[in-house]
Structures are given as C-alpha cells and as structure tokens.
Write a protein that holds these residues in place. Structure first.
Motif, PDB file in Angstrom:
ATOM      1  N   LYS A  50       0.841  -1.209   0.000  1.00 26.64           N
ATOM      2  CA  LYS A  50       0.000   0.000   0.000  1.00 26.64           C
ATOM      3  C   LYS A  50       0.876   1.259   0.000  1.00 26.64           C
ATOM      4  N   ALA A  51       1.895   1.257   0.849  1.00 23.26           N
ATOM      5  CA  ALA A  51       2.743   2.460   0.969  1.00 23.26           C
ATOM      6  C   ALA A  51       3.594   2.674  -0.277  1.00 23.26           C
ATOM      7  N   ALA A  52       3.840   1.593  -1.030  1.00 24.41           N
ATOM      8  CA  ALA A  52       4.703   1.709  -2.210  1.00 24.41           C
ATOM      9  C   ALA A  52       4.115   2.682  -3.237  1.00 24.41           C
ATOM     10  N   SER A  53       2.793   2.760  -3.299  1.00 24.68           N
ATOM     11  CA  SER A  53       2.181   3.648  -4.296  1.00 24.68           C
ATOM     12  C   SER A  53       2.295   5.117  -3.897  1.00 24.68           C
ATOM     13  N   GLU A  54       2.805   5.375  -2.714  1.00 26.38           N
ATOM     14  CA  GLU A  54       2.944   6.765  -2.233  1.00 26.38           C
ATOM     15  C   GLU A  54       4.401   7.208  -2.211  1.00 26.38           C
ATOM     16  N   THR A  55       5.257   6.460  -2.930  1.00 23.02           N
ATOM     17  CA  THR A  55       6.684   6.756  -2.778  1.00 23.02           C
ATOM     18  C   THR A  55       7.129   8.041  -3.494  1.00 23.02           C
ATOM     19  N   HIS A  56       6.221   8.705  -4.209  1.00 25.75           N
ATOM     20  CA  HIS A  56       6.571  10.033  -4.751  1.00 25.75           C
ATOM     21  C   HIS A  56       6.485  11.099  -3.649  1.00 25.75           C
ATOM     22  N   ARG A  57       5.882  10.754  -2.508  1.00 29.35           N
ATOM     23  CA  ARG A  57       5.737  11.696  -1.398  1.00 29.35           C
ATOM     24  C   ARG A  57       6.893  11.545  -0.408  1.00 29.35           C
ATOM     25  N   TYR A  58       7.315  12.635   0.165  1.00 34.24           N
ATOM     26  CA  TYR A  58       8.270  12.548   1.278  1.00 34.24           C
ATOM     27  C   TYR A  58       7.564  11.924   2.471  1.00 34.24           C
ATOM     28  N   PRO A  59       8.301  11.173   3.281  1.00 34.82           N
ATOM     29  CA  PRO A  59       7.662  10.550   4.446  1.00 34.82           C
ATOM     30  C   PRO A  59       7.494  11.551   5.592  1.00 34.82           C
ATOM     31  N   ALA A  60       6.762  11.119   6.620  1.00 33.88           N
ATOM     32  CA  ALA A  60       6.625  11.940   7.824  1.00 33.88           C
ATOM     33  C   ALA A  60       8.001  12.119   8.449  1.00 33.88           C
ATOM     34  N   THR A  61       8.277  13.288   8.938  1.00 34.31           N
ATOM     35  CA  THR A  61       9.571  13.498   9.577  1.00 34.31           C
ATOM     36  C   THR A  61       9.510  13.263  11.081  1.00 34.31           C
ATOM     37  N   ASP A  62       8.309  13.361  11.647  1.00 37.24           N
ATOM     38  CA  ASP A  62       8.218  13.202  13.115  1.00 37.24           C
ATOM     39  C   ASP A  62       7.926  11.764  13.545  1.00 37.24           C
TER      40      ASP A  62
END
Ligand SMILES: Cc1ncc(COP(=O)(O)O)c(C=O)c1O
Length: 360
Positions: A50-62
């Motif tokens: 599921k998370a793989a499709s969001e890999t164009h986004r930077y992840p949460a930093t906190d």
C-alpha cells in the motif's frame, strides 16, 4: 595522505557480511544472521504494498504515527521514542551525540561488533571489559569506569553468547554508574527472553538509561531497516537534533506500524523460537558440544577447538547450511546458529549428528 579523515575513522575495518549463498546449491538454509524463520507478519507485507504507491511523497519526519503505535503496544510515552534506520542508527545517535575525542565507550569482551565501530565513528576510545563465563560482569564494568567514560553498551540478551543479565544485576549496574555515564541497553533480542522487560523499567525511570529495540529480529523486517530507542525526554531531544529529518521512508514506517500493531505476532514467533531453541540446545549437548542457555533466537555452540568447529562448519556447508563463525567475538571454536523452524532445526541436528557419528 593529504586528505585526513576524522579521528578514529581509519581504525574501522570494512564490514564483511556473512555468506548467504553456496555455489551450486538451491536449497541453502541461512542460519547466520538471526533472522525470523517465519518472515515478516502478513499485515506488514500488505502495508508495504500500500505504501509503495505513495513513494513520490516525502515521508513523515516526526514518525508520530509509528511512535504512537509503539507507545500503545508497549505502554510507553510516545515523545520519549526515537526511530532509526535499524537499531544500529539509534546506537549511532547516542554515541555521536554524547561522545567524542577524549571520551571512552565501554563494552564487554564478547559484545556486539558494532560497539567499537560506533566508538571510532564518534572519535571516542572503545574500552573492552572482561566478561565472566560469557556473561556480562557488572563489577568489572563499574571498575573500568574512569572520568573519561561517557557510555556503556550492553546487549541483553547478548550477541553472540545469548546469555541474559538478570534484572537485579541491571539495577546494580545502573546504580553503580556515575550520573554522567549513559547506559545503553541494546534489546535487539528482548522479545525472545521470557520474563525480561527489555530494560523498560530502567529506561522509564532513570535519567541516564536508553533502551533500543529493532524490527529486524522478531518482526522479521531486517531487510527494511527499522529500529527505535526509548529514554529520558531530554536524551531523545538531543539525539533528534542529529537525526536526518527523513531517515525512514514511508514504506519503512508503514511496515513497522502494521507489524507492531499485529496482536499475536510476537507471541507466535517467541513460542516457536523457545520450543526449537530448547530442542536445538538439548541435541547439541547430547552430541557433547557445549552450549549456554540462550535467551535469544540463536545458540552459541562451542566445539573442543577451532579445528573441530572448522570440521562442523564444513559438514553444515556441505549440507547447504550456513551458520556464523563468531571468531571476531573471541570464539574461534564457536558456531552461532540461528534457531529456525521445526524443519530447519531438524536439518541442523541431522547434519551435526551424522558428522559426529562419522568422526567419533
Ligand atoms: C546485539 C545487536 N544489537 C543491534 C543489532 C542491530 O540490528 P538492526 O540495526 O538490524 O536493528 C544487532 C543485529 O544483529 C544485534 O545483534
């Protein structure tokens, strides 16, 4: 040399990872890295996809969502948790943040091989303290503390011995250290140690204790590299200053959160490990090989000498089984064998039994 690296860097030997394949074999059983025979929990695999499709986004930093999940599951305060690229990175945060040239970092005789590396990375001096019969010796550590000591690393259960220091000894050690010395309780294997809180009570109440944990072992996510630490808020805030803002990817964060929220995974894996560990330990002793009781997901088998261990390793390799030789840990006569599932454990026992029969 015209370009001079920082103090300590050239003392670090390049890391050599253990073998994971044997030429010409497709049935290799890798029992050299203390990995989980059951792999990752299915919920983590789903989260990865599921998370793989969001890999164009930077992840949460906190890392808020993962820290909340860890806090819920382990009964901790989320703002006292720091997440890293494996627990290795958390160990690096603490040594880099608190140690430098002129300081000493203590670790024990058969301690995890990263501890001296981390000391050199920080420019500090690694100091080795003797153990007693392959168990961390609290008195020896306290006696080795000088006014330069800033940090003590202990893995409990220890790698590669698998031995466990009991709670009262940990308290005695904590009490015996000066207030300006940090005790790091490296808990890479705590979930396999029945009845041990992993250092939680000390990390929760003492101003100078940090415990570290990993998703690499019982959660079966070693390939994804996620770990965490828990300690006093002040210490976590200091370490966060040197943590890269995006050190963990969205895939890592999602997988770890799903894994930690799986209600049964730890128990299922710990039960399998305990059962097979007893079986493997008993079988090795039956063959006349020395093995301490292990509280981790591996056992350290000690042969009569290096030559015998070479022969045992050769027999294992010719049956497609890779184990770890802990020579660099002071055990040339040793074989560190990860505890696998029932079938894998049976394979190790069969091979070593046949080898023993052929050589005696
Ligand atoms: C004692 C100990 N601490 C820490 C680690 C680091 O694990 P990771 O960086 O995968 O969390 C290991 C890995 O084998 C270990 O054995």
């Amino acid at each position: 040399m015209s370009l001079t690296p920082q103090t300590g860097i050239m003392e670090i030997a390049l890391y050599e990872s253990g073998a994971s394949s044997i030429a010409g074999r497709d049935d290799v059983l890798k029992l050299s890295s203390n990995e989980n025979p059951l792999g990752p929990p299915p919920a983590a695999l789903e989260a990865i996809v599921k998370a793989a499709s969001e890999t164009h986004r930077y992840p949460a930093t906190d890392h808020a969502s993962l820290r909340e999940a860890i806090a819920d599951v382990y009964g901790l305060e989320a703002d006292r948790i720091i997440c890293g690229v494996g627990s290795d990175e958390v160990l690096q945060f603490v040594s880099q943040a608190y140690c430098g040239e002129g300081y000493e970092i203590l670790y024990t005789e058969h301690g995890f091989s990263m501890y001296p590396v981390l000391a050199h990375m920080a420019g500090a001096t690694p100091v080795v303290v003797p153990e007693r019969e392959r168990v961390v010796d609290v008195d020896a550590i306290i006696a080795a503390v000088t006014d330069k000591t800033r940090l003590v690393f202990i893995a409990n259960p220890a790698n590669p011995t698998g031995t466990l220091l009991p709670d009262d000894e940990l308290v005695r050690l904590t009490d015996g250290l000066p207030a300006n010395v940090i005790l790091v309780l490296d808990g890479a294997y705590v979930e396999f140690a029945e009845g041990y809180d992993g250092g939680k009570s000390l990390a929760a109440t003492r101003p100078n204790v940090l415990m570290t944990r990993t998703f690499s072992k019982i959660y079966g996510l070693g390939g994804l590299r996620i770990g965490w630490g828990y300690g006093p808020k002040e210490m976590i805030d200091v370490m966060t200053r040197i943590r890269q803002p995006f050190n963990l990817s969205g895939v890592q964060l999602a997988a770890a959160e799903a894994a930690v929220r799986d209600p049964d995974w730890v128990q299922t894996c710990a039960e399998l490990n305990a059962e097979q560990r007893v079986r493997l330990t008993g079988a090795m002793r039956q063959l006349g090989l020395a093995v301490d009781d292990s509280a981790a997901n591996f056992v350290l088998v000690r042969c009569a000498d290096k030559l015998e261990a070479d022969a045992a390793e050769e027999a294992l390799l010719s049956d497609g089984i890779i184990v770890r030789r802990p020579t660099g840990y002071g055990f040339p006569e040793g074989l560190r064998i990860t505890v696998g599932d029932a079938e894998q454990t049976g394979r190790v026992i069969d091979t070593l039994t046949k080898w023993r029969e052929a050589t005696q």
